[in-house]
Enzyme design. Structure first.
Site, PDB file in Angstrom:
ATOM      1  N   LYS A 157      93.214 -64.719 121.206  1.00  0.00           N
ATOM      2  CA  LYS A 157      92.580 -64.613 119.879  1.00  0.00           C
ATOM      3  C   LYS A 157      91.068 -64.521 119.984  1.00  0.00           C
ATOM      4  O   LYS A 157      90.431 -63.735 119.294  1.00  0.00           O
ATOM      5  CB  LYS A 157      92.937 -65.846 119.013  1.00  0.00           C
ATOM      6  CG  LYS A 157      94.409 -66.033 118.763  1.00  0.00           C
ATOM      7  CD  LYS A 157      94.689 -67.331 118.032  1.00  0.00           C
ATOM      8  CE  LYS A 157      94.386 -68.568 118.843  1.00  0.00           C
ATOM      9  NZ  LYS A 157      95.275 -68.830 119.974  1.00  0.00           N
ATOM     10  N   GLY A 211      90.954 -73.573 122.968  1.00  0.00           N
ATOM     11  CA  GLY A 211      90.084 -73.129 124.056  1.00  0.00           C
ATOM     12  C   GLY A 211      90.159 -71.624 124.131  1.00  0.00           C
ATOM     13  O   GLY A 211      91.240 -71.066 124.296  1.00  0.00           O
ATOM     14  N   HIS A 212      89.035 -70.965 123.915  1.00  0.00           N
ATOM     15  CA  HIS A 212      89.028 -69.508 123.902  1.00  0.00           C
ATOM     16  C   HIS A 212      88.079 -69.009 124.973  1.00  0.00           C
ATOM     17  O   HIS A 212      86.914 -69.406 125.001  1.00  0.00           O
ATOM     18  CB  HIS A 212      88.551 -68.978 122.542  1.00  0.00           C
ATOM     19  CG  HIS A 212      89.260 -69.603 121.380  1.00  0.00           C
ATOM     20  ND1 HIS A 212      90.622 -69.576 121.248  1.00  0.00           N
ATOM     21  CD2 HIS A 212      88.786 -70.260 120.301  1.00  0.00           C
ATOM     22  CE1 HIS A 212      90.968 -70.193 120.129  1.00  0.00           C
ATOM     23  NE2 HIS A 212      89.867 -70.628 119.534  1.00  0.00           N
ATOM     24  N   ASP A 258      96.912 -69.429 122.867  1.00  0.00           N
ATOM     25  CA  ASP A 258      96.364 -68.763 124.063  1.00  0.00           C
ATOM     26  C   ASP A 258      96.763 -67.296 124.166  1.00  0.00           C
ATOM     27  O   ASP A 258      96.936 -66.753 125.261  1.00  0.00           O
ATOM     28  CB  ASP A 258      96.791 -69.514 125.344  1.00  0.00           C
ATOM     29  CG  ASP A 258      96.334 -70.957 125.333  1.00  0.00           C
ATOM     30  OD1 ASP A 258      95.248 -71.219 124.797  1.00  0.00           O
ATOM     31  OD2 ASP A 258      97.069 -71.817 125.852  1.00  0.00           O
ATOM     32  N   GLN A 290      95.194 -72.115 117.796  1.00  0.00           N
ATOM     33  CA  GLN A 290      96.600 -72.383 118.158  1.00  0.00           C
ATOM     34  C   GLN A 290      97.487 -71.177 117.819  1.00  0.00           C
ATOM     35  O   GLN A 290      97.035 -70.064 117.921  1.00  0.00           O
ATOM     36  CB  GLN A 290      97.108 -73.665 117.481  1.00  0.00           C
ATOM     37  CG  GLN A 290      96.540 -74.951 118.090  1.00  0.00           C
ATOM     38  CD  GLN A 290      95.161 -75.298 117.599  1.00  0.00           C
ATOM     39  OE1 GLN A 290      94.918 -75.345 116.401  1.00  0.00           O
ATOM     40  NE2 GLN A 290      94.242 -75.564 118.494  1.00  0.00           N
TER      41      GLN A 290
HETATM   42  P1  GDP Z   1      93.001 -67.901 122.811  1.00  0.00           P
HETATM   43  O1  GDP Z   1      93.096 -69.380 122.833  1.00  0.00           O
HETATM   44  O2  GDP Z   1      94.064 -67.250 121.984  1.00  0.00           O
HETATM   45  O3  GDP Z   1      91.630 -67.402 122.455  1.00  0.00           O
HETATM   46  O4  GDP Z   1      93.290 -67.415 124.309  1.00  0.00           O
HETATM   47  P2  GDP Z   1      92.692 -68.043 125.668  1.00  0.00           P
HETATM   48  O5  GDP Z   1      91.271 -67.637 125.801  1.00  0.00           O
HETATM   49  O6  GDP Z   1      93.007 -69.497 125.746  1.00  0.00           O
HETATM   50  O7  GDP Z   1      93.628 -67.369 126.748  1.00  0.00           O
HETATM   51  C1  GDP Z   1      93.678 -65.991 126.903  1.00  0.00           C
HETATM   52  C2  GDP Z   1      93.212 -65.654 128.342  1.00  0.00           C
HETATM   53  O8  GDP Z   1      93.594 -64.333 128.646  1.00  0.00           O
HETATM   54  C3  GDP Z   1      91.717 -65.698 128.495  1.00  0.00           C
HETATM   55  O9  GDP Z   1      91.423 -66.168 129.790  1.00  0.00           O
HETATM   56  C4  GDP Z   1      91.276 -64.228 128.366  1.00  0.00           C
HETATM   57  O10 GDP Z   1      90.107 -63.936 129.112  1.00  0.00           O
HETATM   58  C5  GDP Z   1      92.465 -63.530 128.939  1.00  0.00           C
HETATM   59  N1  GDP Z   1      92.758 -62.211 128.352  1.00  0.00           N
HETATM   60  C6  GDP Z   1      92.658 -61.819 127.051  1.00  0.00           C
HETATM   61  N2  GDP Z   1      93.115 -60.553 126.895  1.00  0.00           N
HETATM   62  C7  GDP Z   1      93.524 -60.153 128.114  1.00  0.00           C
HETATM   63  C8  GDP Z   1      94.136 -58.950 128.612  1.00  0.00           C
HETATM   64  O11 GDP Z   1      94.419 -58.000 127.877  1.00  0.00           O
HETATM   65  N3  GDP Z   1      94.436 -58.907 129.961  1.00  0.00           N
HETATM   66  C9  GDP Z   1      94.168 -59.947 130.796  1.00  0.00           C
HETATM   67  N4  GDP Z   1      94.489 -59.836 132.087  1.00  0.00           N
HETATM   68  N5  GDP Z   1      93.602 -61.098 130.366  1.00  0.00           N
HETATM   69  C10 GDP Z   1      93.298 -61.195 129.044  1.00  0.00           C
HETATM   70  P1  IMO Z   2      94.303 -72.161 121.331  1.00  0.00           P
HETATM   71  O1  IMO Z   2      93.494 -72.096 120.071  1.00  0.00           O
HETATM   72  C1  IMO Z   2      97.872 -73.686 123.370  1.00  0.00           C
HETATM   73  C2  IMO Z   2      99.327 -77.634 122.077  1.00  0.00           C
HETATM   74  C3  IMO Z   2      99.194 -78.787 123.053  1.00  0.00           C
HETATM   75  C4  IMO Z   2     100.414 -79.606 122.652  1.00  0.00           C
HETATM   76  C5  IMO Z   2     100.452 -79.427 121.134  1.00  0.00           C
HETATM   77  C6  IMO Z   2      99.827 -80.563 120.349  1.00  0.00           C
HETATM   78  O2  IMO Z   2      93.493 -72.135 122.578  1.00  0.00           O
HETATM   79  O3  IMO Z   2      95.404 -71.163 121.297  1.00  0.00           O
HETATM   80  P2  IMO Z   2      97.299 -81.291 119.920  1.00  0.00           P
HETATM   81  O4  IMO Z   2      96.226 -81.703 120.893  1.00  0.00           O
HETATM   82  O5  IMO Z   2      96.955 -80.098 119.110  1.00  0.00           O
HETATM   83  O6  IMO Z   2      97.794 -82.438 119.092  1.00  0.00           O
HETATM   84  O7  IMO Z   2      98.549 -80.871 120.878  1.00  0.00           O
HETATM   85  O8  IMO Z   2      99.756 -78.234 120.866  1.00  0.00           O
HETATM   86  N1  IMO Z   2      98.057 -76.919 121.803  1.00  0.00           N
HETATM   87  C7  IMO Z   2      97.765 -75.695 122.272  1.00  0.00           C
HETATM   88  N2  IMO Z   2      98.449 -74.885 123.112  1.00  0.00           N
HETATM   89  N3  IMO Z   2      96.705 -73.267 122.824  1.00  0.00           N
HETATM   90  C8  IMO Z   2      96.029 -74.059 121.963  1.00  0.00           C
HETATM   91  O9  IMO Z   2      94.933 -73.645 121.300  1.00  0.00           O
HETATM   92  C9  IMO Z   2      96.538 -75.351 121.676  1.00  0.00           C
HETATM   93  N4  IMO Z   2      96.126 -76.370 120.899  1.00  0.00           N
HETATM   94  C10 IMO Z   2      97.074 -77.312 120.972  1.00  0.00           C
HETATM   95  O10 IMO Z   2      99.274 -78.343 124.394  1.00  0.00           O
HETATM   96  O11 IMO Z   2     101.576 -79.019 123.181  1.00  0.00           O
HETATM   97 MG    MG Z   3      93.356 -70.932 124.198  1.00  0.00          MG
END
Ligand code: GDP
Ligand code: IMO
Ligand code: MG
Length: 435
Positions: free
Chosen positions: A16, A40-41, A13, A223
């Site tokens: 990416k 989840g992105h 999270d 991840q």
């Molecule tokens: P990923 O799994 O690595 O793609 O990240 P996620 O999408 O799960 O979580 C990142 C969250 O931070 C998302 O809700 C983005 O919209 C948000 N985000 C990304 N870059 C920034 C930033 O520079 N500032 C803020 N405030 N939010 C950001």
């Molecule tokens: P993105 O791509 C954050 C965590 C789960 C749990 C562990 C194992 O959005 O960064 P799993 O279902 O993979 O067997 O769970 O890994 N986990 C993540 N945490 N971002 C993710 O993906 C994750 N994918 C799995 O919360 O702790």
């Molecule tokens: Mg994510």
């Protein structure tokens, strides 16, 4: 060579998806190499917000080839759902290619993921319960179902029956669940299989041909480094290899084809699920970070645990991934803190202070953070469009991190939107070696 890898440098999270979406226009192919719909992105485009779980985050960029590599595990129903949703919003999915060798998440994987979490009780990992671990377990046990198996229902039926002969025994131990029947499983899968067939391809060959033709490929990790099955905070990890090396095994390319590795990290730190977290913030400040940073899981909606930047973990990420540069996201979230703690080392149970990630799990579980306070900037930075517009203290924070890690920070996030990204060394310095 013109391959670049984007990896999560923390526990996932890191943002990416947003960074891949931003960089995709500079590459001809975006290839995801591991994980499944545990990811989840969130990607924000103008006033539209997209949430991806399986589709590569380059899919919004027109005319790109977007690959799901052999290292990804695919839940057909989830993927079809994502494709339908995207098409309903007027976006093309024609560029998608799915590796024939990617493994399929089957109904028993989801069941076993849930059952295993329930039976672990207080020791549970806090998985996303999407069947990820059991799907990779079947792959390693060589009873997995691959994408290519979906397109001959006779073969599929035989393979499903062989796998269920083993897995039904485990399912029945859960007591509240009867066995799964191969013909019913195949019958339910058939429509999704038919929908996905046009996308299936030899994706390793496709990437090789593109690289030979001088095209650029962006490898997208899901991840993060500390969730890596081999090198992460085991057992509180996922079941694949998010680190940069996974890009090779997960797409079928050799390491000599990759010349840039971008680590994505938040300016602080979060973790979803169980496991140690040395730099976790106290309740009050953790809640403040969660509030400002909207730190709730994209996949499960769970609250993310929040804390401060951990340089020990990041140094480890530099090493494991061979990072050539760092992207620091969500700097804006720290704007309301007068002073910002950063974990610069760990104090181990025997009193040793170390800057290196502990090799033994017990050392990590009992590691106490050694803090350094960095000055805050007490100003809203979300409107900044140039690096120079940031307050000095904000620039100092970023430059100090780069200094501590010995790699440049080439992008800095100051908000959710695509244009809320600053390039301290100019855009041409980003993934420079991949051009
Ligand atoms: P990923 O799994 O690595 O793609 O990240 P996620 O999408 O799960 O979580 C990142 C969250 O931070 C998302 O809700 C983005 O919209 C948000 N985000 C990304 N870059 C920034 C930033 O520079 N500032 C803020 N405030 N939010 C950001
Ligand atoms: P993105 O791509 C954050 C965590 C789960 C749990 C562990 C194992 O959005 O960064 P799993 O279902 O993979 O067997 O769970 O890994 N986990 C993540 N945490 N971002 C993710 O993906 C994750 N994918 C799995 O919360 O702790
Ligand atoms: Mg994510």
């Amino acid at each position: 060579m013109s391959g670049a890898v984007v990896i999560g440098a923390q526990w996932g999270d890191e943002g990416k998806g947003k960074i891949v979406d931003l960089l995709a226009e500079r590459f001809e192919i975006v290839a995801r190499y591991q994980g499944g719909n545990n990811a989840g992105h969130t990607v924000v485009h103008g006033d539209e917000t997209f949430k991806f779980h399986l589709l590569p985050s380059g899919i919004l960029e027109p005319d790109k080839i977007c690959i799901l590599g052999n290292g990804v595990v695919i839940d057909p129903e989830v993927l079809v759902g994502e494709l339908d949703a995207l098409e309903a919003r007027g976006r093309s999915t024609a560029g998608l290619r799915i590796s024939m060798n990617a493994h399929v998440i089957m109904p028993w994987h989801r069941l076993l993921d849930q059952q295993s979490e329930v039976s672990l009780g207080s020791l549970q990992i806090g998985t996303t319960r999407r069947g990820i671990g059991p799907a990779y377990a079947d792959k390693a046990s060589r009873v997995g179902i691959r994408v290519q198996d979906l397109f001959d229902l006779g073969i599929l039926q035989k393979k499903v029956a062989a796998a269920l002969a083993i897995r039904n025994r485990e399912i029945l131990r859960g007591r509240d669940q009867g066995p799964l029947y191969p013909n019913k499983v195949v019958e339910e899968l058939a429509p999704f299989a038919a929908r996905l067939q046009p996308y299936a391809a030899d994706t390793s060959l496709l990437i090789d041909q593109a690289l030979k033709a001088g095209k650029r490929v962006l490898f997208e990790g899901a991840q993060g480094t500390l969730l890596d099955l081999d090198n992460g905070t085991y057992p509180f990890v996922t079941s694949s290899n998010p680190i940069a090396g996974g890009a090779c095994t997960g797409t079928g390319v050799g390491p000599t084809k990759i010349d840039s590795v971008l680590g994505i990290a938040k300016a602080y730190l979060t973790r979803v699920g169980a496991g140690p977290f040395p730099s976790e913030a106290d309740e009050e400040r953790g809640a403040k970070i969660r509030d400002i940073g909207a730190e709730f899981g994209t996949t499960t909606g769970r609250e993310r645990r929040c804390g401060w930047l951990d340089l020990v973990g990041l140094r480890y990420a530099v090493r494991l991934n061979g990072l050539t540069e760092l992207v620091l996201t969500k700097l804006d979230v720290l704007s309301e803190f007068a002073s910002i703690p950063v974990c610069v080392a760990y104090r181990l149970p025997d009193g040793t202070i170390t800057e290196e990630f502990p090799a033994h799990q017990s050392d990590f579980h009992h590691a106490e953070p050694v803090w350094e306070e960095r000055p805050g900037w007490n100003a809203d930075i979300s409107d900044a469009t140039e690096w120079d517009q940031l307050p000095q203290a904000a620039r100092d924070y970023v430059e100090w991190v780069a200094d501590q890690l010995g790699i440049p920070v080439t992008l800095v996030g100051v908000g959710v939107r695509r244009d809320q990204v600053l390039a301290p060394h100019g855009m041409e310095a980003v993934a420079r070696s991949a051009r």
